[in-house]
Scaffold this motif. Structure first.
Motif, PDB file in Angstrom:
ATOM      1  N   PHE A 297      48.084  53.657  46.901  1.00  0.00           N
ATOM      2  CA  PHE A 297      47.039  54.506  46.687  1.00  0.00           C
ATOM      3  C   PHE A 297      45.821  53.904  45.402  1.00  0.00           C
ATOM      4  CE2 PHE A 297      45.889  57.848  43.664  1.00  0.00           C
ATOM      5  CZ  PHE A 297      44.836  58.608  44.322  1.00  0.00           C
ATOM      6  N   TYR A 298      46.851  53.269  44.401  1.00  0.00           N
ATOM      7  CA  TYR A 298      45.964  52.934  43.386  1.00  0.00           C
ATOM      8  C   TYR A 298      45.299  51.733  43.826  1.00  0.00           C
ATOM      9  CZ  TYR A 298      47.903  56.224  40.294  1.00  0.00           C
ATOM     10  OH  TYR A 298      48.467  57.748  39.759  1.00  0.00           O
ATOM     11  N   GLU A 299      45.673  50.876  44.720  1.00  0.00           N
ATOM     12  CA  GLU A 299      45.224  49.666  45.032  1.00  0.00           C
ATOM     13  C   GLU A 299      43.858  50.229  45.653  1.00  0.00           C
ATOM     14  OE1 GLU A 299      47.760  47.703  47.568  1.00  0.00           O
ATOM     15  OE2 GLU A 299      48.913  46.761  46.162  1.00  0.00           O
ATOM     16  N   ARG A 300      43.798  51.132  46.541  1.00  0.00           N
ATOM     17  CA  ARG A 300      42.551  51.912  47.233  1.00  0.00           C
ATOM     18  C   ARG A 300      41.585  52.438  45.961  1.00  0.00           C
ATOM     19  NH1 ARG A 300      43.140  55.510  52.380  1.00  0.00           N
ATOM     20  NH2 ARG A 300      44.022  53.548  53.161  1.00  0.00           N
TER      21      ARG A 300
ATOM     22  N   ASP B 287      41.500  55.924  39.634  1.00  0.00           N
ATOM     23  CA  ASP B 287      42.235  57.163  39.354  1.00  0.00           C
ATOM     24  C   ASP B 287      43.526  56.847  38.467  1.00  0.00           C
ATOM     25  OD1 ASP B 287      40.585  58.573  40.885  1.00  0.00           O
ATOM     26  OD2 ASP B 287      41.933  58.266  42.646  1.00  0.00           O
ATOM     27  N   VAL B 288      43.746  55.536  38.334  1.00  0.00           N
ATOM     28  CA  VAL B 288      44.907  55.274  37.227  1.00  0.00           C
ATOM     29  C   VAL B 288      44.606  55.744  35.666  1.00  0.00           C
ATOM     30  CG1 VAL B 288      46.012  53.529  35.762  1.00  0.00           C
ATOM     31  CG2 VAL B 288      45.438  53.136  38.299  1.00  0.00           C
ATOM     32  N   ALA B 289      43.470  55.934  35.365  1.00  0.00           N
ATOM     33  CA  ALA B 289      43.142  56.453  34.201  1.00  0.00           C
ATOM     34  C   ALA B 289      42.972  58.019  34.304  1.00  0.00           C
ATOM     35  CB  ALA B 289      41.655  56.025  33.451  1.00  0.00           C
ATOM     36  N   ARG B 290      42.316  58.539  35.606  1.00  0.00           N
ATOM     37  CA  ARG B 290      42.391  59.869  35.617  1.00  0.00           C
ATOM     38  C   ARG B 290      43.873  60.631  35.523  1.00  0.00           C
ATOM     39  NH1 ARG B 290      37.938  59.303  40.662  1.00  0.00           N
ATOM     40  NH2 ARG B 290      36.018  59.458  39.316  1.00  0.00           N
ATOM     41  N   GLY B 291      44.645  59.930  36.352  1.00  0.00           N
ATOM     42  CA  GLY B 291      45.888  60.525  36.348  1.00  0.00           C
ATOM     43  C   GLY B 291      46.721  60.484  34.968  1.00  0.00           C
TER      44      GLY B 291
ATOM     45  N   ALA C  10      38.933  66.868  37.760  1.00  0.00           N
ATOM     46  CA  ALA C  10      40.038  67.537  37.049  1.00  0.00           C
ATOM     47  C   ALA C  10      39.350  68.257  36.021  1.00  0.00           C
ATOM     48  CB  ALA C  10      41.014  66.397  36.795  1.00  0.00           C
ATOM     49  N   PHE C  11      38.653  67.822  35.431  1.00  0.00           N
ATOM     50  CA  PHE C  11      38.146  68.076  33.895  1.00  0.00           C
ATOM     51  C   PHE C  11      36.663  68.872  34.107  1.00  0.00           C
ATOM     52  CE2 PHE C  11      41.541  65.470  32.634  1.00  0.00           C
ATOM     53  CZ  PHE C  11      42.178  66.104  31.724  1.00  0.00           C
ATOM     54  N   VAL C  12      36.338  69.699  33.126  1.00  0.00           N
ATOM     55  CA  VAL C  12      35.318  70.166  32.951  1.00  0.00           C
ATOM     56  C   VAL C  12      34.784  70.450  31.401  1.00  0.00           C
ATOM     57  CG1 VAL C  12      34.708  71.354  35.154  1.00  0.00           C
ATOM     58  CG2 VAL C  12      35.930  72.560  33.244  1.00  0.00           C
ATOM     59  N   ALA C  13      33.671  70.462  31.069  1.00  0.00           N
ATOM     60  CA  ALA C  13      33.398  70.806  29.720  1.00  0.00           C
ATOM     61  C   ALA C  13      33.571  72.256  29.229  1.00  0.00           C
ATOM     62  CB  ALA C  13      32.017  70.138  29.245  1.00  0.00           C
TER      63      ALA C  13
ATOM     64  N   PRO D 129      50.774  53.669  35.401  1.00  0.00           N
ATOM     65  CA  PRO D 129      50.061  54.738  36.327  1.00  0.00           C
ATOM     66  C   PRO D 129      51.136  56.003  36.289  1.00  0.00           C
ATOM     67  CG  PRO D 129      49.906  52.501  37.334  1.00  0.00           C
ATOM     68  CD  PRO D 129      50.945  52.421  36.386  1.00  0.00           C
ATOM     69  N   VAL D 130      50.374  57.147  36.692  1.00  0.00           N
ATOM     70  CA  VAL D 130      51.480  58.082  37.114  1.00  0.00           C
ATOM     71  C   VAL D 130      51.663  57.939  38.469  1.00  0.00           C
ATOM     72  CG1 VAL D 130      51.498  60.800  37.390  1.00  0.00           C
ATOM     73  CG2 VAL D 130      50.008  59.681  35.761  1.00  0.00           C
TER      74      VAL D 130
END
Length: 434
Positions: free
Chosen positions: A197-200, A204-208, A256-259, A325-326
């Motif tokens: 998944f993280y190879e693709r 998303d590493v930082a997002r998780g 995942a996030f909003v202001a 990573p998560v």
């Protein structure tokens, strides 16, 4: 039996409600209802067709709801009258939920009730239904997907006389291995899926990591109740075993996030989407019986939670600190779920009783399977995240006469993704055409 018929484009559907014993060892005791939907092509409504009964994956999920003559159903209806079985406790069968279990007087009574919802009881329901619909002397063909395939191995063990043939997709369970072996293999498979998944999606590493860090330091509530903890977020990897699983998680993480009024906060849209990916509240049989569905004469004792200690890559604090990573979870069940999921909370005491119960009867008879005379064709997915390929091969070698198709063309959802071809090939294998 109560039946009602109606028609949608291309299909004639007949709803059947059957009364069966809660405990087949006590046939005159409490009765429950099992629902099954008969499906036949319009142009074959009155044809004298053999039956094919479908066993859904799970445990704890209802059979598909047909809306057209497509997928594997299209291939099946060329030759069969299909019966879509809502396994006991699911769909329109007598439901098993936190609401229905609340009528019982104690956690022990709830646990004793739930003990009647494993594969052996499902098979005995099917046998009672077969004798009503097809006749006591007429066997039928069965198709089992995932846990449905586990059920067919139990069927071949307990009542092979009821089967004309068995077709299994992604459901060759180990016949003898202890539950801890199953979860060790599952962790290894899930770890490999995470790496892919993280190879693709390396972004998303930082997002998780950001999501986990936020959840470890904030109290985030979900729209339908309960708290979104970091460990609950980690369960969104359950879908990694399906062909679209990576994309589903990726598109979840990117929103995942909003202001908010006080800075970044978890997006409400993200919360709604995440809840839709986690059906444990609405399908509690899965949480209560997923580990016991691997148990024969032994207790599960929260196997996945114990075995997790052997796989430090899944540590959330290391991920929150940016060290790893998560690594997301697959179909593991944990005792903390009965704290974090609002509608599992009333079942926490019953879940503990079931986890400690060591009186589970045997589901498979190895001697009967070694002497099997029922034609069996099975598909195993080489990279299956949910069913260990090495264990599937062991089982395939044990069941006499089983024909095995191994492929990496599909993930665990191959029957849903390309059902007409998959079922067509299995039927060709059954009839010696390939």
């Amino acid at each position: 039996m109560i039946s009602t018929s109606y028609q949608i484009p291309g299909l004639v559907l007949t709803d059947h409600d059957f009364s069966v014993p809660l405990d087949h060892a006590q046939p005159h005791g409490e009765q429950i209802s099992v629902f099954a939907r008969e499906v036949v092509a319009v142009d074959k409504t009155h044809a004298n067709l053999p039956w094919l009964v479908f066993f859904q994956g799970g445990p704890g999920y209802a059979s598909p709801r047909p809306d057209s003559n497509g997928g594997w159903l299209k291939r099946a209806l060329r030759d069969y009258r299909v019966l879509l079985l809502d396994q006991r406790g699911t769909g329109r069968s007598t439901p098993l939920t936190f609401q229905t279990l609340a009528r019982l007087p104690s956690p022990q009574a709830q646990a004793d009730y739930v003990k009647n919802f494993r594969a052996d009881a499902i098979v005995r329901d099917a046998e009672a239904i077969r004798q009503t619909l097809a006749g006591a002397e007429t066997p039928w063909t069965a198709l089992g997907q995932s846990f449905g395939g586990f059920c067919l191995l139990t069927y071949l063990s307990l009542a092979p006389q009821g089967l004309a043939a068995a077709l299994i997709t992604g459901g060759l369970a180990s016949l003898t291995r202890p539950v801890d072996d199953v979860y060790r293999a599952t962790y290894r498979r899930v770890l490999s899926r995470n790496q892919r998944f993280y190879e693709r999606y390396p972004q998303d590493v930082a997002r998780g990591q950001r999501i986990v860090d936020y959840l470890l330091t904030h109290d985030v509530r979900l729209p339908s109740g309960g708290r979104l903890t970091a460990r609950r977020f980690q369960q969104v990897g359950m879908g990694f075993g399906a062909s679209n699983g990576f994309e589903e998680v990726h598109y979840l993480l990117e929103n995942a996030f909003v202001a908010g009024a006080h800075g970044p906060e978890i997006n409400f849209v993200f919360l709604r989407a995440l809840e839709s990916m986690q059906p444990f509240d609405t399908n509690p049989i899965y949480a209560l019986l997923h580990e016991p569905c691997y148990c024969q004469g032994a207790a599960a004792n929260w196997s996945a939670a114990r075995v997790q200690a052997e796989f430090p890559a899944f540590d959330l604090h290391a991920a929150a600190n940016g060290q790893t990573p998560v690594y997301l979870m697959g179909e593991m069940i944990f005792p903390w779920m009965f704290e974090d999921y609002a509608y599992l909370q009333p079942l926490q005491a019953a879940a503990e009783i079931l986890a400690a119960y060591d009186g589970w009867p045997r589901l498979y008879d190895v001697d009967v399977l070694r002497a099997n005379r029922v034609p069996v064709a099975a598909l195993s997915y080489y990279d299956d995240m949910y069913v260990e390929m090495a264990f599937a091969e062991e089982t395939a070698h044990t069941v006499r006469g089983l024909k095995l198709w191994v492929t990496n063309e599909y993930d665990h959802n191959g029957l849903r993704a390309d059902g007409e071809r998959v079922l067509g090939r299995l039927l060709d294998m059954l009839h010696g055409a390939v």
